[in-house]
Write a protein that holds these residues in place. Structure first.
Motif, PDB file in Angstrom:
ATOM      1  N   PRO A  46      63.292 -10.213  33.688  1.00 61.13           N
ATOM      2  CA  PRO A  46      63.429  -8.774  33.943  1.00 61.13           C
ATOM      3  C   PRO A  46      63.750  -7.964  32.691  1.00 61.13           C
ATOM      4  O   PRO A  46      63.235  -6.856  32.513  1.00 61.13           O
ATOM      5  CB  PRO A  46      64.584  -8.712  34.961  1.00 61.13           C
ATOM      6  CG  PRO A  46      64.566 -10.035  35.640  1.00 61.13           C
ATOM      7  CD  PRO A  46      64.168 -11.016  34.570  1.00 61.13           C
ATOM      8  N   LEU A  47      64.589  -8.533  31.801  1.00 59.49           N
ATOM      9  CA  LEU A  47      64.965  -7.805  30.595  1.00 59.49           C
ATOM     10  C   LEU A  47      63.781  -7.663  29.639  1.00 59.49           C
ATOM     11  O   LEU A  47      63.513  -6.570  29.104  1.00 59.49           O
ATOM     12  CB  LEU A  47      66.122  -8.520  29.899  1.00 59.49           C
ATOM     13  CG  LEU A  47      66.807  -7.763  28.753  1.00 59.49           C
ATOM     14  CD1 LEU A  47      67.379  -6.452  29.255  1.00 59.49           C
ATOM     15  CD2 LEU A  47      67.915  -8.616  28.140  1.00 59.49           C
ATOM     16  N   LEU A  48      63.048  -8.760  29.413  1.00 58.53           N
ATOM     17  CA  LEU A  48      61.881  -8.699  28.540  1.00 58.53           C
ATOM     18  C   LEU A  48      60.811  -7.773  29.122  1.00 58.53           C
ATOM     19  O   LEU A  48      60.139  -7.045  28.380  1.00 58.53           O
ATOM     20  CB  LEU A  48      61.313 -10.108  28.331  1.00 58.53           C
ATOM     21  CG  LEU A  48      62.164 -11.062  27.492  1.00 58.53           C
ATOM     22  CD1 LEU A  48      61.566 -12.458  27.510  1.00 58.53           C
ATOM     23  CD2 LEU A  48      62.322 -10.563  26.069  1.00 58.53           C
ATOM     24  N   THR A  49      60.653  -7.791  30.435  1.00 61.65           N
ATOM     25  CA  THR A  49      59.698  -6.893  31.080  1.00 61.65           C
ATOM     26  C   THR A  49      60.111  -5.441  30.877  1.00 61.65           C
ATOM     27  O   THR A  49      59.262  -4.576  30.617  1.00 61.65           O
ATOM     28  CB  THR A  49      59.602  -7.217  32.585  1.00 61.65           C
ATOM     29  OG1 THR A  49      59.098  -8.542  32.741  1.00 61.65           O
ATOM     30  CG2 THR A  49      58.672  -6.246  33.290  1.00 61.65           C
ATOM     31  N   LYS A  50      61.415  -5.174  30.986  1.00 62.68           N
ATOM     32  CA  LYS A  50      61.911  -3.807  30.770  1.00 62.68           C
ATOM     33  C   LYS A  50      61.603  -3.342  29.360  1.00 62.68           C
ATOM     34  O   LYS A  50      61.166  -2.203  29.145  1.00 62.68           O
ATOM     35  CB  LYS A  50      63.415  -3.772  31.034  1.00 62.68           C
ATOM     36  CG  LYS A  50      64.026  -2.379  30.958  1.00 62.68           C
ATOM     37  CD  LYS A  50      63.533  -1.493  32.083  1.00 62.68           C
ATOM     38  CE  LYS A  50      64.248  -0.152  32.080  1.00 62.68           C
ATOM     39  NZ  LYS A  50      63.740   0.751  33.150  1.00 62.68           N
TER      40      LYS A  50
ATOM     41  N   ALA B 209      53.742  -0.567  29.600  1.00 64.76           N
ATOM     42  CA  ALA B 209      52.937  -1.545  30.317  1.00 64.76           C
ATOM     43  C   ALA B 209      52.936  -1.298  31.821  1.00 64.76           C
ATOM     44  O   ALA B 209      51.932  -1.521  32.498  1.00 64.76           O
ATOM     45  CB  ALA B 209      53.451  -2.962  30.028  1.00 64.76           C
ATOM     46  N   GLY B 210      54.065  -0.869  32.373  1.00 62.45           N
ATOM     47  CA  GLY B 210      54.148  -0.572  33.792  1.00 62.45           C
ATOM     48  C   GLY B 210      53.977  -1.783  34.684  1.00 62.45           C
ATOM     49  O   GLY B 210      53.329  -1.692  35.723  1.00 62.45           O
ATOM     50  N   VAL B 211      54.556  -2.923  34.296  1.00 61.28           N
ATOM     51  CA  VAL B 211      54.407  -4.152  35.078  1.00 61.28           C
ATOM     52  C   VAL B 211      55.781  -4.635  35.545  1.00 61.28           C
ATOM     53  O   VAL B 211      56.820  -4.215  35.024  1.00 61.28           O
ATOM     54  CB  VAL B 211      53.700  -5.259  34.262  1.00 61.28           C
ATOM     55  CG1 VAL B 211      52.291  -4.833  33.897  1.00 61.28           C
ATOM     56  CG2 VAL B 211      54.501  -5.597  32.996  1.00 61.28           C
TER      57      VAL B 211
ATOM     58  N   THR C  95      43.965  -0.607  31.926  1.00 63.71           N
ATOM     59  CA  THR C  95      44.568  -0.604  33.254  1.00 63.71           C
ATOM     60  C   THR C  95      45.021  -2.012  33.611  1.00 63.71           C
ATOM     61  O   THR C  95      44.212  -2.947  33.644  1.00 63.71           O
ATOM     62  CB  THR C  95      43.563  -0.100  34.311  1.00 63.71           C
ATOM     63  OG1 THR C  95      43.128   1.209  33.950  1.00 63.71           O
ATOM     64  CG2 THR C  95      44.210  -0.066  35.681  1.00 63.71           C
ATOM     65  N   ILE C  96      46.316  -2.161  33.873  1.00 57.59           N
ATOM     66  CA  ILE C  96      46.884  -3.452  34.252  1.00 57.59           C
ATOM     67  C   ILE C  96      47.341  -3.355  35.704  1.00 57.59           C
ATOM     68  O   ILE C  96      48.084  -2.439  36.069  1.00 57.59           O
ATOM     69  CB  ILE C  96      48.077  -3.833  33.359  1.00 57.59           C
ATOM     70  CG1 ILE C  96      47.676  -3.827  31.878  1.00 57.59           C
ATOM     71  CG2 ILE C  96      48.625  -5.200  33.746  1.00 57.59           C
ATOM     72  CD1 ILE C  96      48.837  -4.052  30.931  1.00 57.59           C
ATOM     73  N   ALA C  97      46.881  -4.281  36.524  1.00 59.14           N
ATOM     74  CA  ALA C  97      47.286  -4.317  37.932  1.00 59.14           C
ATOM     75  C   ALA C  97      47.963  -5.648  38.223  1.00 59.14           C
ATOM     76  O   ALA C  97      47.719  -6.645  37.533  1.00 59.14           O
ATOM     77  CB  ALA C  97      46.077  -4.124  38.844  1.00 59.14           C
ATOM     78  N   GLU C  98      48.826  -5.658  39.221  1.00 59.98           N
ATOM     79  CA  GLU C  98      49.541  -6.873  39.602  1.00 59.98           C
ATOM     80  C   GLU C  98      49.368  -7.155  41.092  1.00 59.98           C
ATOM     81  O   GLU C  98      49.211  -6.228  41.895  1.00 59.98           O
ATOM     82  CB  GLU C  98      51.028  -6.738  39.315  1.00 59.98           C
ATOM     83  CG  GLU C  98      51.410  -6.720  37.851  1.00 59.98           C
ATOM     84  CD  GLU C  98      52.908  -6.612  37.677  1.00 59.98           C
ATOM     85  OE1 GLU C  98      53.502  -7.534  37.092  1.00 59.98           O
ATOM     86  OE2 GLU C  98      53.483  -5.608  38.119  1.00 59.98           O
ATOM     87  N   VAL C  99      49.417  -8.431  41.434  1.00 59.09           N
ATOM     88  CA  VAL C  99      49.474  -8.845  42.835  1.00 59.09           C
ATOM     89  C   VAL C  99      50.558  -9.907  42.956  1.00 59.09           C
ATOM     90  O   VAL C  99      50.752 -10.710  42.033  1.00 59.09           O
ATOM     91  CB  VAL C  99      48.119  -9.409  43.330  1.00 59.09           C
ATOM     92  CG1 VAL C  99      47.069  -8.319  43.381  1.00 59.09           C
ATOM     93  CG2 VAL C  99      47.651 -10.548  42.445  1.00 59.09           C
ATOM     94  N   PRO C 100      51.295  -9.910  44.045  1.00 61.74           N
ATOM     95  CA  PRO C 100      52.346 -10.918  44.218  1.00 61.74           C
ATOM     96  C   PRO C 100      51.740 -12.320  44.332  1.00 61.74           C
ATOM     97  O   PRO C 100      50.701 -12.515  44.962  1.00 61.74           O
ATOM     98  CB  PRO C 100      53.013 -10.511  45.532  1.00 61.74           C
ATOM     99  CG  PRO C 100      52.628  -9.086  45.746  1.00 61.74           C
ATOM    100  CD  PRO C 100      51.255  -8.942  45.148  1.00 61.74           C
ATOM    101  N   ILE C 101      52.390 -13.286  43.700  1.00 63.15           N
ATOM    102  CA  ILE C 101      51.957 -14.682  43.797  1.00 63.15           C
ATOM    103  C   ILE C 101      53.179 -15.557  44.060  1.00 63.15           C
ATOM    104  O   ILE C 101      54.321 -15.105  43.946  1.00 63.15           O
ATOM    105  CB  ILE C 101      51.244 -15.169  42.516  1.00 63.15           C
ATOM    106  CG1 ILE C 101      52.191 -15.073  41.307  1.00 63.15           C
ATOM    107  CG2 ILE C 101      49.959 -14.393  42.269  1.00 63.15           C
ATOM    108  CD1 ILE C 101      51.658 -15.733  40.056  1.00 63.15           C
TER     109      ILE C 101
END
Length: 368
Positions: free
Chosen positions: A128-132, A140-142, A183-189
């Motif tokens: 979470p910290l690295l993503t922030k 990035a918005g991920v 454009t970066i999109a995410e889906v739960p895995i």
């Protein structure tokens, strides 16, 4: 898939990929970028994968070596330790094929992390910290920037200027995509326990990610702190110089010295930001008006003239003080606010002159 002694999981991963290709009803190839000393490459080849052997080590280099040897219109990547269920690839692939994303990522943090799959420190702090950091620095918005399961178009991949060879490659890919407005999109895995021995070194690899992010965002590393420090220091100096008070607080000689120190350090950091932006070609260049003005607009001659003027302004006052000191027989003179301000002007003037000379020298070197 990059592999380093993954004989326990490689067969299952390839089987899942083949199932995914069947489900999507498309033709694909499985490229294994292998640096193993066990039976991983033999198992992969026996199951129909194409094995390539990088001539150098490193997680990022293994990927880049494989990218140069792929032939597909779309590229999917993932680890060969069974932590990712490649049968979930279709939902990522559809986002890219339908034009809804340049890059699709599987989010473990938004999906399900099975018991024993990820250490609590990684799940609740590290990732979470690295993503922030990535979201703040690079837009990035991920939700899970270090998920290794990704699908992208070849066009998107080739637009990225990927250079790193280590674990920070995962960050670089997102940083480049964010900086280039892809454009970066995410889906739960679902994230599964790994097969085989882990090769990740938590603190060392985490620090490499953070260091790489900061080095490529000099606006956040240098310019923003520098401008904040110099601005705050200038305000404190001004309040102390006029002997002002705010409520119960009085600004005296100690505040003046502290403000001067902050101002000088802030100017120094700001020039480091300017230097980093022109010397290293960072992924995310500083966009604040001061750094942009110093690195792109102001000329060496005008900037140096301003620096000399500041130095001269402070130097004239200090020259008068030196003359009075000598005339008094070199007796003790009181330290006045004017003395401190004059010293500050001289130091900032010197920083401007030599800082701009350094920036201009780097610019000329880059042009050659």
């Amino acid at each position: 898939m990059p592999t380093l002694n993954e004989e326990e999981g490689i067969a299952k991963c390839i089987e899942m990929i083949l199932n995914a290709l069947d489900a999507m009803d498309i033709t694909g190839e499985i490229v294994v970028s292998d640096s193993s000393t066990d039976r991983t490459p033999e198992i992969a080849e026996a199951m129909g994968a194409r094995v390539v052997t990088p001539d150098k080590g490193g997680y990022g280099y293994a990927y880049q070596y494989a990218f140069d040897r792929t032939r597909g219109e779309y590229i999917a990547i993932g680890d060969a330790d069974c932590t990712y269920d490649f049968e979930e690839l279709p939902k990522l692939f559809d986002l890219v094929r339908n034009g809804d994303a340049d890059m699709a990522m599987g989010s473990r943090l938004e999906g399900e992390i099975l018991p024993g799959s990820m250490p609590p420190l990684h799940q609740h702090v590290g990732n979470p910290l690295l993503t922030k950091f990535l979201n703040v620095f690079y837009g990035a918005g991920v939700s899970d920037a270090h998920s290794g399961m990704r699908v992208m178009s070849r066009e998107a991949l080739e637009s990225l200027d990927l250079k790193t060879t280590g674990m920070e490659f995962a960050s670089e890919m997102i940083m480049e995509a964010g900086a280039r407005d892809l454009t970066i999109a995410e889906v739960p895995i679902t994230y599964h326990p790994r097969e085989g021995e882990a090769t990740l070194e938590s603190f060392q690899d985490g620090w490499r990610h953070v260091k790489f992010m900061l080095q490529n965002a000099p606006g956040y590393l240098f310019s923003a702190p520098g401008l904040a420090m110099s601005g705050f220091g200038g305000v404190v100096m001004t309040l102390a110089f006029v002997n002002a008070s705010v409520g119960p607080m009085r600004f005296g000689s100690h505040s003046l010295l502290a403000g001067t120190l902050l101002l000088v350090l802030g100017v120094y950091l700001t020039y480091l930001g300017v230097f980093a932006s022109v010397a290293s070609n960072p992924i995310r260049k500083p966009k604040d008006p001061v750094t942009t003005f110093l690195s792109e607009t102001v000329s060496l001659e005008r900037g140096a003239f301003a620096g000399v003027a500041l130095f001269a302004l402070g130097g004239v006052y200090m020259g008068v003080q030196a003359f009075q000191w000598a005339a008094s027989g070199f007796s003790n003179l009181p330290l006045t606010p004017e003395n401190v301000v004059a010293f500050a002007l001289m130091v900032v003037g010197v920083q401007m002159v030599f800082g701009l000379f350094l920036v201009d020298a780097v610019k000329q070197s880059n042009h050659h």
